[in-house]
Every structure is written in C-alpha cells, then in structure tokens.
Scaffold this active site. Structure first.
Site, PDB file in Angstrom:
ATOM      1  N   GLN A   1      15.962  41.405  59.074  1.00  0.00           N
ATOM      2  CA  GLN A   1      16.553  40.442  58.132  1.00  0.00           C
ATOM      3  C   GLN A   1      15.672  39.206  57.981  1.00  0.00           C
ATOM      4  O   GLN A   1      15.868  38.411  57.062  1.00  0.00           O
ATOM      5  CB  GLN A   1      17.923  39.977  58.640  1.00  0.00           C
ATOM      6  CG  GLN A   1      18.961  41.061  58.662  1.00  0.00           C
ATOM      7  CD  GLN A   1      20.290  40.584  59.247  1.00  0.00           C
ATOM      8  OE1 GLN A   1      20.517  39.396  59.412  1.00  0.00           O
ATOM      9  NE2 GLN A   1      21.152  41.535  59.558  1.00  0.00           N
TER      10      GLN A   1
ATOM     11  N   THR B   1      14.725  36.620  31.112  1.00  0.00           N
ATOM     12  CA  THR B   1      14.653  35.280  30.541  1.00  0.00           C
ATOM     13  C   THR B   1      13.376  35.026  29.753  1.00  0.00           C
ATOM     14  O   THR B   1      13.386  34.330  28.734  1.00  0.00           O
ATOM     15  CB  THR B   1      14.743  34.249  31.696  1.00  0.00           C
ATOM     16  OG1 THR B   1      15.969  34.474  32.379  1.00  0.00           O
ATOM     17  CG2 THR B   1      14.701  32.828  31.194  1.00  0.00           C
TER      18      THR B   1
ATOM     19  N   THR C   1      13.582  38.167  36.519  1.00  0.00           N
ATOM     20  CA  THR C   1      13.149  37.879  37.894  1.00  0.00           C
ATOM     21  C   THR C   1      14.116  38.442  38.943  1.00  0.00           C
ATOM     22  O   THR C   1      13.710  38.700  40.069  1.00  0.00           O
ATOM     23  CB  THR C   1      13.038  36.360  38.119  1.00  0.00           C
ATOM     24  OG1 THR C   1      14.282  35.743  37.784  1.00  0.00           O
ATOM     25  CG2 THR C   1      11.925  35.766  37.292  1.00  0.00           C
ATOM     26  N   ASP C   2      15.390  38.613  38.551  1.00  0.00           N
ATOM     27  CA  ASP C   2      16.386  38.944  39.578  1.00  0.00           C
ATOM     28  C   ASP C   2      16.052  40.210  40.363  1.00  0.00           C
ATOM     29  O   ASP C   2      16.248  40.260  41.575  1.00  0.00           O
ATOM     30  CB  ASP C   2      17.787  39.074  38.937  1.00  0.00           C
ATOM     31  CG  ASP C   2      18.318  37.726  38.478  1.00  0.00           C
ATOM     32  OD1 ASP C   2      17.766  36.684  38.899  1.00  0.00           O
ATOM     33  OD2 ASP C   2      19.297  37.697  37.705  1.00  0.00           O
TER      34      ASP C   2
END
Ligand code: ASP
Length: 351
Positions: free
Chosen positions: A287, A21, A97-98
């Site tokens: 997690q 982006t 960023t992903d």
C-alpha cells in the site's frame, strides 16, 4: 481520421483523443464543458503549427470520461496503433487523468517490443480555459513522441505518461493529486525525461527494443477476472473470504502493509491458503507509495509466501492489474502467469 493540415514532412504524429478534461471547451450556449472537434486542434493549440511535424488526429466515438474506461477501449486503442503503426513516428494518447495510470499500464503490456513512443497525456484544466495545463502537456508530449536519435530511432520507444513537464514510464505512474498540476508521480522509477528550457532525456533509464526492425506484438486478449483486496485493521474474515475465494476471479491483488505484511492471525492465513489451494493467483503489492515488497523480512510476510502468495515487488496496483489482465489473457495455466509475474516484462518492477 483528420489531418490538421500540417504538411512539412519530417516526423508524423498521431493524436488519439479518447476523452477527458483536456479536450473540453466551454460551450457558452449551455454554460457547460463540451468536447471540441479535435480536427480543429490547431485552432485551439496554434503552437503545434510551429513544429515541423505532420500531426493527424483520431477521435474515439463516444468520447468518455476516463472513469468509464473499459477493456474494449484499450483493445480499440491498440488496434488503432497497430493499423497505423507504419505511418507514424509516434502516438500521443489524450486521456482523462482519473484512470490514465491504469490505461498506460495495461497498454504497456499489450504492446510488446515497441519501437515508437506512445505518450499518454491529459490535463487538470480544459484546453479551452486560460490557465490550462493542457497545452503544455500536449506540446511536450508531441515533441517527445517525435524525438529521434542520430540514427533515426525513437528516443523513448515506451508507453509513458507526460504530465507537468515530467515524462514517466506509464506502468510506474499513479495519479496522486486531484487538483494540482503535478497530478502524477512515479516514486519507484526515475523520470525518463524532464522538460525545462529543453527536454532532457534520461537515456540510461529508457528501455530499447531488442530489434528496431521487427514490428511489435500487439496483444489484444485480456482476462479481467481479477480483484483487489486492500487490507486494513478491522477487516473481517467474511470480507477476506468473499474477495479471496470468489469463484468469479482467477487472481487477487492483495494490497498489504509496508514491506508486504499482513495480519498474522490464523483465520487470515487459513483463508489465504484456502484461496491458494482453490487455484487463485495471489499477488502481494504494498500500500506504500514507494518501496518494495519483501516477504523474507517479517514473519507475517514469510507466512504469505509459504501460503503461495506471489511477490509484486515495487509495482503499483495499477500496473499489477494491467499485468494480470494481460498475462491471464495470454496464458490459461497459472504456472505461466506466475512466472510472468516474477519477470520484469516492460520495466514495471525493479529486480
Ligand atoms: N474525470 C476526468 C477523466 O478522467 C478528469 C480528467 O480528465 O482529468 O476523464
């Protein structure tokens, strides 16, 4: 490679634009976002001209949405840095960023004994939009990449992510928000710097190389035969076996509960032992966003340890994946890979 025309000769920074982006601009003819020509960066971010640095740019071809990142891109990135290492004081990598946390993690392992900053940044809003966070992220990243101490050494000779005024170690950060400017967090490692009126560096948390005079080692060999098993209530033996015992993998990251716990059911442990005896490297990562694996607290964790599972301590999944790609690429034998996993190589685990 493009020179933006900044010639005052103090620090020299290379901006490496991979896509995402940050480098987008509205194209009025098609009313869609398009990557802009990075050689024109000064037009988009004239503030960069106020730094007394030389700023050059290198643009990947093709530019990618970071969801399409592949190991070949990381290898190219490392090659670009290696080839130009002596010509620049620091490197700023503009990246979507992903998957930025994955890329910053793996690149941190590929660059050993770094003496210069490699700062990943990006943005949630394109640089060509009025409320963009891209300019601030880019400007802070450039300043950090150029920062030196009184002896002329880089203040942050590490692979980092700089986002929303916070500098994080790259292999400690995760993307935690898809639409907020504070998109990254590093819960298990304090910020290496924070940008307010001035940039405040947290010297005691910043890693330094053993020698400032040696060139880093640029590792480009990666072995990506790794998969991830995320445990959840209701997971079936078939799914666990398919992932743990696949002949296509050398290693599996098991995302466990809490402090590294897994179901205590016999079928589960039998499959873990089966995978272990097949020679799979099994790495236990929690997690939880924060905290560490400790396989000595609960019986369920102890069973995993006895079944041959390696401790991932407080590493993120992104970092564990990058570390495994790197270690499997370097070592053909499991014992060396496991020994590497147990060691803190680039500040990725707290031990
Ligand atoms: N999808 C984009 C990417 O990761 C999002 C971003 O740049 O932030 O490339």
């Amino acid at each position: 490679m493009n020179n933006t025309g900044l010639t005052r000769d103090k620090s020299a920074i290379l901006l490496i634009y991979t896509g995402g982006t940050i480098g987008m601009k509205e194209d009025p003819t098609v009313q869609a976002l398009r990557p802009f020509d990075f050689s024109q960066i000064l037009e988009e971010v004239p503030e960069l001209g106020k730094f007394a640095y030389r700023i050059d740019s290198y643009t990947f071809d093709p530019l990618i949405d970071s969801s399409d990142v592949e190991p070949a891109m990381w290898q190219e990135l490392v090659r670009v840095i290696e080839d130009r290492y002596d010509s620049y004081d620091g490197f700023v990598v503009l990246h979507g960023t992903d998957t930025m946390a994955y890329s910053a993690s793996v690149v941190s392992f590929m660059l050993e004994e770094l003496t210069k900053p490699v700062i990943f940044t990006g943005s949630q809003l394109p640089i060509g939009t009025p409320r963009t966070d891209g300019k601030e992220n880019l400007i802070s990243s450039v300043e950090i990449a150029a920062a030196k101490d009184s002896e002329g050494h880089a203040i942050v000779p590490e692979v980092c992510i700089c986002f929303d005024n916070v500098l994080m170690r790259g292999n400690r950060a995760s993307k935690i928000n898809s639409d907020n400017f504070r998109a990254f967090r590093s819960p298990n490692c304090p910020p290496l710097a924070e940008a307010g009126i001035s940039i405040r560096y947290s010297d005691r948390h910043i890693r330094k190389p053993d020698s400032w005079d040696k060139r880093p080692l640029f590792h480009k060999e990666l072995d990506t035969r790794v998969s991830i098993l995320k445990l959840h209530p209701g997971i079936t033996p078939q799914i666990v076996r398919t992932i743990l015992c696949s002949t296509d993998t050398r290693a599996v990251i098991i995302e466990t509960y809490g402090a590294g716990n897994a179901p205590s059911k016999e079928w589960f442990l039998d499959i873990v032992k089966e995978a272990s005896s097949m020679g799979k490297i099994l790495l236990n990562v929690t997690q939880c966003m924060a905290g560490s694996v400790n396989m000595d607290i609960y019986a369920t964790g102890k069973c995993l340890k006895e079944a041959g599972v390696t401790n991932g301590y407080d590493s993120t999944t992104e970092s564990s994946l990058g570390k495994l790609f790197y270690l499997l690429g370097v070592f053909k034998d499991n014992e060396s890979v496991k020994a590497g996993l147990e060691r803190d190589l680039r500040g990725e685990i707290s031990k």
